[in-house]
Design a protein around this motif. Structure first.
Motif, PDB file in Angstrom:
ATOM      1  N   HIS A  88       0.812  -1.216   0.000  1.00 48.79           N
ATOM      2  CA  HIS A  88       0.000   0.000   0.000  1.00 48.79           C
ATOM      3  C   HIS A  88       0.851   1.274   0.000  1.00 48.79           C
ATOM      4  O   HIS A  88       0.343   2.356  -0.253  1.00 48.79           O
ATOM      5  N   LEU A  89       2.161   1.135   0.257  1.00 52.56           N
ATOM      6  CA  LEU A  89       3.037   2.311   0.279  1.00 52.56           C
ATOM      7  C   LEU A  89       3.856   2.462  -0.997  1.00 52.56           C
ATOM      8  O   LEU A  89       4.389   3.539  -1.263  1.00 52.56           O
ATOM      9  N   GLU A 122       3.580   7.261   7.188  1.00 52.35           N
ATOM     10  CA  GLU A 122       3.837   5.844   7.436  1.00 52.35           C
ATOM     11  C   GLU A 122       5.081   5.377   6.680  1.00 52.35           C
ATOM     12  O   GLU A 122       5.896   4.611   7.213  1.00 52.35           O
ATOM     13  N   LEU A 123       5.249   5.852   5.460  1.00 51.58           N
ATOM     14  CA  LEU A 123       6.433   5.495   4.683  1.00 51.58           C
ATOM     15  C   LEU A 123       7.695   6.025   5.360  1.00 51.58           C
ATOM     16  O   LEU A 123       8.700   5.308   5.472  1.00 51.58           O
ATOM     17  N   LEU A 124       7.648   7.255   5.837  1.00 53.74           N
ATOM     18  CA  LEU A 124       8.802   7.821   6.546  1.00 53.74           C
ATOM     19  C   LEU A 124       9.121   6.997   7.791  1.00 53.74           C
ATOM     20  O   LEU A 124      10.284   6.695   8.071  1.00 53.74           O
ATOM     21  N   THR A 126       8.318   3.850   8.315  1.00 54.92           N
ATOM     22  CA  THR A 126       8.774   2.535   7.872  1.00 54.92           C
ATOM     23  C   THR A 126      10.257   2.564   7.523  1.00 54.92           C
ATOM     24  O   THR A 126      10.997   1.643   7.850  1.00 54.92           O
ATOM     25  N   LEU A 127      10.664   3.638   6.886  1.00 52.79           N
ATOM     26  CA  LEU A 127      12.073   3.779   6.505  1.00 52.79           C
ATOM     27  C   LEU A 127      12.946   4.264   7.658  1.00 52.79           C
ATOM     28  O   LEU A 127      14.163   4.254   7.552  1.00 52.79           O
ATOM     29  N   GLY A 128      12.315   4.731   8.730  1.00 49.46           N
ATOM     30  CA  GLY A 128      13.068   5.212   9.883  1.00 49.46           C
ATOM     31  C   GLY A 128      13.738   6.543   9.632  1.00 49.46           C
ATOM     32  O   GLY A 128      14.838   6.787  10.119  1.00 49.46           O
ATOM     33  N   VAL A 129      13.071   7.417   8.869  1.00 50.72           N
ATOM     34  CA  VAL A 129      13.621   8.730   8.552  1.00 50.72           C
ATOM     35  C   VAL A 129      12.631   9.811   8.954  1.00 50.72           C
ATOM     36  O   VAL A 129      11.483   9.520   9.309  1.00 50.72           O
ATOM     37  N   THR A 130      13.079  11.076   8.868  1.00 56.73           N
ATOM     38  CA  THR A 130      12.219  12.165   9.320  1.00 56.73           C
ATOM     39  C   THR A 130      11.772  13.111   8.220  1.00 56.73           C
ATOM     40  O   THR A 130      10.932  13.968   8.463  1.00 56.73           O
ATOM     41  N   ASN A 131      12.349  12.996   7.026  1.00 58.93           N
ATOM     42  CA  ASN A 131      11.901  13.883   5.948  1.00 58.93           C
ATOM     43  C   ASN A 131      11.933  13.154   4.608  1.00 58.93           C
ATOM     44  O   ASN A 131      12.469  12.058   4.490  1.00 58.93           O
ATOM     45  N   ARG A 132      11.361  13.792   3.612  1.00 56.37           N
ATOM     46  CA  ARG A 132      11.199  13.146   2.311  1.00 56.37           C
ATOM     47  C   ARG A 132      12.528  12.928   1.589  1.00 56.37           C
ATOM     48  O   ARG A 132      12.693  11.946   0.873  1.00 56.37           O
ATOM     49  N   ALA A 139      15.213   4.731   0.479  1.00 49.69           N
ATOM     50  CA  ALA A 139      14.576   3.838  -0.499  1.00 49.69           C
ATOM     51  C   ALA A 139      15.576   3.416  -1.568  1.00 49.69           C
ATOM     52  O   ALA A 139      15.588   2.260  -2.005  1.00 49.69           O
ATOM     53  N   ALA A 140      16.416   4.342  -1.994  1.00 48.75           N
ATOM     54  CA  ALA A 140      17.444   3.999  -2.982  1.00 48.75           C
ATOM     55  C   ALA A 140      18.439   3.002  -2.406  1.00 48.75           C
ATOM     56  O   ALA A 140      18.844   2.044  -3.067  1.00 48.75           O
ATOM     57  N   ARG A 141      18.826   3.215  -1.160  1.00 46.20           N
ATOM     58  CA  ARG A 141      19.770   2.315  -0.498  1.00 46.20           C
ATOM     59  C   ARG A 141      19.199   0.908  -0.382  1.00 46.20           C
ATOM     60  O   ARG A 141      19.903  -0.082  -0.485  1.00 46.20           O
ATOM     61  N   LEU A 142      17.881   0.804  -0.169  1.00 44.42           N
ATOM     62  CA  LEU A 142      17.227  -0.502  -0.041  1.00 44.42           C
ATOM     63  C   LEU A 142      16.923  -1.142  -1.386  1.00 44.42           C
ATOM     64  O   LEU A 142      16.439  -2.255  -1.457  1.00 44.42           O
TER      65      LEU A 142
END
Length: 145
Positions: A88-89, A122-124, A126-132, A139-142
């Motif tokens: 969903h993300l 929720e995406l932020l 999930t990624l454990g980050v604070t900004n876009r 996301a690129a790293r993953l």
């Protein structure tokens, strides 16, 4: 450790709780620490239900706590090779990259602005980050992009 990494349910749990989970090839001892003042260790060294010793000596509990922290520091985070963002993300991540504004992303995805905003948050998380920007880098790293 590989067995846990390959197990789908484990990966979902690991993903959900983030950095509070680590893997080690073998646990050298079982132990429960309570309130930093009491340690419970099994009598047979492996299972708590066969009886346990309660350790209340402050120096011994501190030593066990230090050993536990050392083990945590050496442990690995669960890997997710080839993983993708939650279903969903994934469209939200794509929209964040391709749409010029949140309004355009909402229109393309058919989402209300509040729903889109919640999914970005929720995406932020999930990624454990604070900004876009950090989200894009993570996301690129993953390998999601």
């Amino acid at each position: 450790m590989d067995g846990y990494n390959a197990h789908c349910a484990f990966q979902d749990t690991a993903w959900a709780i983030g950095d509070r989970l680590r893997l080690v090839p073998q646990v050298p001892y079982q132990m429960v620490l309570a309130d930093r003042r009491v340690a419970a260790v099994p009598k047979d060294g492996r299972t708590l239900y066969d009886g346990l010793y309660l350790i209340r000596d402050a120096a011994a509990v501190a030593a066990l706590r230090g050993a536990s922290r050392s083990l945590w520091a050496l442990a690995l985070r669960p890997s997710r090779p080839g993983a993708a963002p939650p279903a969903h993300l994934a469209p939200v991540l794509t929209a964040m990259l391709t749409e010029p504004s949140d309004e355009a992303a909402c229109r393309r995805l058919g989402l209300a602005p509040r729903t889109y905003s919640r999914r970005v948050a929720e995406l932020l998380a999930t990624l454990g980050v604070t900004n876009r920007f950090q989200a894009g880098a993570a996301a690129a790293r993953l390998g999601w992009l």
